[in-house]
Design a protein around this motif. Structure first.
Motif, PDB file in Angstrom:
ATOM      1  N   ASN A  82       0.935  -1.512   0.019  1.00 47.74           N
ATOM      2  CA  ASN A  82       0.223  -0.003  -0.003  1.00 47.74           C
ATOM      3  C   ASN A  82       0.704   1.156  -0.034  1.00 47.74           C
ATOM      4  O   ASN A  82       0.410   2.303  -0.663  1.00 47.74           O
ATOM      5  CB  ASN A  82      -0.759  -0.056   1.138  1.00 47.74           C
ATOM      6  CG  ASN A  82      -2.037  -0.905   1.061  1.00 47.74           C
ATOM      7  OD1 ASN A  82      -2.523  -1.530   0.012  1.00 47.74           O
ATOM      8  ND2 ASN A  82      -2.718  -1.355   2.134  1.00 47.74           N
ATOM      9  N   LYS A  83       1.859   1.281   0.757  1.00 47.23           N
ATOM     10  CA  LYS A  83       2.832   2.483   0.873  1.00 47.23           C
ATOM     11  C   LYS A  83       3.577   2.875  -0.603  1.00 47.23           C
ATOM     12  O   LYS A  83       4.162   3.777  -0.837  1.00 47.23           O
ATOM     13  CB  LYS A  83       3.863   2.538   2.009  1.00 47.23           C
ATOM     14  CG  LYS A  83       3.082   2.538   3.266  1.00 47.23           C
ATOM     15  CD  LYS A  83       2.789   3.727   3.636  1.00 47.23           C
ATOM     16  CE  LYS A  83       2.203   3.739   5.071  1.00 47.23           C
ATOM     17  NZ  LYS A  83       1.820   5.085   5.352  1.00 47.23           N
ATOM     18  N   ALA A  84       3.873   1.482  -1.373  1.00 53.58           N
ATOM     19  CA  ALA A  84       4.377   1.596  -2.604  1.00 53.58           C
ATOM     20  C   ALA A  84       3.777   2.140  -3.673  1.00 53.58           C
ATOM     21  O   ALA A  84       4.163   2.492  -4.613  1.00 53.58           O
ATOM     22  CB  ALA A  84       5.041   0.135  -2.633  1.00 53.58           C
ATOM     23  N   GLN A  85       2.400   2.423  -3.629  1.00 51.16           N
ATOM     24  CA  GLN A  85       1.688   2.667  -4.643  1.00 51.16           C
ATOM     25  C   GLN A  85       2.056   4.215  -5.112  1.00 51.16           C
ATOM     26  O   GLN A  85       2.608   5.098  -4.215  1.00 51.16           O
ATOM     27  CB  GLN A  85       0.162   2.871  -4.332  1.00 51.16           C
ATOM     28  CG  GLN A  85      -0.556   1.648  -4.175  1.00 51.16           C
ATOM     29  CD  GLN A  85      -2.113   1.666  -3.944  1.00 51.16           C
ATOM     30  OE1 GLN A  85      -2.533   2.624  -3.409  1.00 51.16           O
ATOM     31  NE2 GLN A  85      -2.667   0.866  -4.175  1.00 51.16           N
ATOM     32  N   ARG A  86       2.013   4.799  -6.216  1.00 53.92           N
ATOM     33  CA  ARG A  86       2.466   5.855  -6.749  1.00 53.92           C
ATOM     34  C   ARG A  86       3.914   6.107  -6.963  1.00 53.92           C
ATOM     35  O   ARG A  86       4.353   7.113  -6.749  1.00 53.92           O
ATOM     36  CB  ARG A  86       1.696   7.074  -6.348  1.00 53.92           C
ATOM     37  CG  ARG A  86       0.011   6.639  -6.451  1.00 53.92           C
ATOM     38  CD  ARG A  86      -0.637   8.136  -6.025  1.00 53.92           C
ATOM     39  NE  ARG A  86      -1.823   7.590  -6.361  1.00 53.92           N
ATOM     40  CZ  ARG A  86      -2.716   8.684  -5.882  1.00 53.92           C
ATOM     41  NH1 ARG A  86      -2.576   9.591  -5.366  1.00 53.92           N
ATOM     42  NH2 ARG A  86      -4.248   8.405  -6.153  1.00 53.92           N
ATOM     43  N   GLN A  87       4.813   5.009  -6.602  1.00 54.45           N
ATOM     44  CA  GLN A  87       6.315   5.335  -6.597  1.00 54.45           C
ATOM     45  C   GLN A  87       6.780   4.239  -7.680  1.00 54.45           C
ATOM     46  O   GLN A  87       6.142   3.296  -7.942  1.00 54.45           O
ATOM     47  CB  GLN A  87       6.770   4.709  -5.214  1.00 54.45           C
ATOM     48  CG  GLN A  87       6.243   5.608  -3.959  1.00 54.45           C
ATOM     49  CD  GLN A  87       7.262   5.420  -2.766  1.00 54.45           C
ATOM     50  OE1 GLN A  87       8.317   5.223  -2.931  1.00 54.45           O
ATOM     51  NE2 GLN A  87       6.414   5.615  -1.816  1.00 54.45           N
ATOM     52  N   THR A  88       7.910   4.792  -8.146  1.00 57.66           N
ATOM     53  CA  THR A  88       8.471   3.974  -9.007  1.00 57.66           C
ATOM     54  C   THR A  88      10.081   3.771  -8.455  1.00 57.66           C
ATOM     55  O   THR A  88      10.668   4.605  -8.104  1.00 57.66           O
ATOM     56  CB  THR A  88       8.880   4.827 -10.405  1.00 57.66           C
ATOM     57  OG1 THR A  88       7.736   5.141 -10.974  1.00 57.66           O
ATOM     58  CG2 THR A  88       9.566   3.898 -11.527  1.00 57.66           C
ATOM     59  N   LEU A  89      10.243   2.354  -8.355  1.00 59.93           N
ATOM     60  CA  LEU A  89      11.408   1.929  -7.845  1.00 59.93           C
ATOM     61  C   LEU A  89      12.381   1.035  -8.711  1.00 59.93           C
ATOM     62  O   LEU A  89      11.946   0.422  -9.589  1.00 59.93           O
ATOM     63  CB  LEU A  89      11.089   1.009  -6.314  1.00 59.93           C
ATOM     64  CG  LEU A  89      10.057   1.491  -5.467  1.00 59.93           C
ATOM     65  CD1 LEU A  89       9.562   0.222  -4.713  1.00 59.93           C
ATOM     66  CD2 LEU A  89      10.753   2.685  -4.816  1.00 59.93           C
ATOM     67  N   HIS A  90      13.734   1.392  -8.533  1.00 59.24           N
ATOM     68  CA  HIS A  90      14.636   0.700  -9.374  1.00 59.24           C
ATOM     69  C   HIS A  90      14.576  -0.912  -9.267  1.00 59.24           C
ATOM     70  O   HIS A  90      14.618  -1.579 -10.351  1.00 59.24           O
ATOM     71  CB  HIS A  90      15.853   1.330  -9.218  1.00 59.24           C
ATOM     72  CG  HIS A  90      16.808   0.525 -10.121  1.00 59.24           C
ATOM     73  ND1 HIS A  90      17.789  -0.568  -9.737  1.00 59.24           N
ATOM     74  CD2 HIS A  90      17.302   0.893 -11.411  1.00 59.24           C
ATOM     75  CE1 HIS A  90      18.392  -0.763 -10.851  1.00 59.24           C
ATOM     76  NE2 HIS A  90      18.114  -0.108 -11.902  1.00 59.24           N
ATOM     77  N   SER A  91      14.716  -1.280  -8.057  1.00 56.64           N
ATOM     78  CA  SER A  91      14.496  -2.974  -7.776  1.00 56.64           C
ATOM     79  C   SER A  91      13.716  -3.022  -6.582  1.00 56.64           C
ATOM     80  O   SER A  91      13.695  -2.244  -5.805  1.00 56.64           O
ATOM     81  CB  SER A  91      15.956  -3.197  -7.658  1.00 56.64           C
ATOM     82  OG  SER A  91      16.424  -2.865  -6.638  1.00 56.64           O
ATOM     83  N   ILE A  92      12.847  -4.217  -6.694  1.00 59.21           N
ATOM     84  CA  ILE A  92      11.964  -4.467  -5.626  1.00 59.21           C
ATOM     85  C   ILE A  92      12.292  -5.926  -5.312  1.00 59.21           C
ATOM     86  O   ILE A  92      12.576  -6.617  -6.187  1.00 59.21           O
ATOM     87  CB  ILE A  92      10.699  -4.134  -5.956  1.00 59.21           C
ATOM     88  CG1 ILE A  92      10.243  -4.963  -7.298  1.00 59.21           C
ATOM     89  CG2 ILE A  92      10.357  -2.773  -6.151  1.00 59.21           C
ATOM     90  CD1 ILE A  92       8.679  -4.973  -7.442  1.00 59.21           C
ATOM     91  N   GLY A  93      11.965  -6.377  -4.160  1.00 60.73           N
ATOM     92  CA  GLY A  93      11.735  -7.778  -3.727  1.00 60.73           C
ATOM     93  C   GLY A  93      10.444  -7.945  -2.923  1.00 60.73           C
ATOM     94  O   GLY A  93      10.014  -6.901  -2.215  1.00 60.73           O
ATOM     95  N   LEU A  94       9.930  -9.141  -3.330  1.00 60.34           N
ATOM     96  CA  LEU A  94       8.515  -9.342  -2.925  1.00 60.34           C
ATOM     97  C   LEU A  94       8.527 -10.631  -1.903  1.00 60.34           C
ATOM     98  O   LEU A  94       9.210 -11.560  -2.325  1.00 60.34           O
ATOM     99  CB  LEU A  94       7.323  -9.432  -3.958  1.00 60.34           C
ATOM    100  CG  LEU A  94       7.228  -8.201  -4.776  1.00 60.34           C
ATOM    101  CD1 LEU A  94       6.391  -8.851  -5.880  1.00 60.34           C
ATOM    102  CD2 LEU A  94       6.762  -7.187  -4.089  1.00 60.34           C
TER     103      LEU A  94
END
Length: 117
Positions: free
Chosen positions: A60-72
């Motif tokens: 939810n906090k990551a919405q509207r953000q563009t991140l270079h790399s992510i881990g789920l």
């Protein structure tokens, strides 16, 4: 040790107090001192803390953000309509997404409520 994950408890002038977060020594509190670093070609010297910062956030906090790399962390199913899509769409490239899946299955279920469509 390299790769040890810690939680910073306090920052002092020459040390940082950390609590080990994972592994055999979980919960132990240690002081990390500043380390003198002097390049061989100069007389200049610096004192550095040997720490590398990182953070985590919810989908939810990551919405509207563009991140270079992510881990789920997908060890438990995504629990709400569209959350898997939101999580996967934060990075522009497929190669920049890493995930941790459940050991029981290799499939993560994306919950979609037909009533909402």
């Amino acid at each position: 040790m390299n790769g040890t994950r810690c939680i910073i408890r306090s920052c002092n002038r020459n040390t940082v107090e950390v609590e080990i977060a994972v592994g055999a020594h979980t919960g132990e509190i240690h002081l990390v001192p500043r380390i003198p670093l002097q390049p061989s070609d100069t007389t200049f010297q610096r004192r550095l803390l040997p720490l590398k910062g990182c953070f985590a956030m919810t989908i939810n906090k990551a919405q509207r953000q563009t991140l270079h790399s992510i881990g789920l962390d997908l060890q438990q199913p995504v629990f709400c309509h569209g959350m898997l899509y939101v999580a996967l769409s934060r990075s522009g490239k497929r190669d920049n997404v890493a995930y941790l899946d459940s050991p029981q299955s290799s499939i993560t279920r994306n919950v979609v409520y037909k009533e909402m469509l």
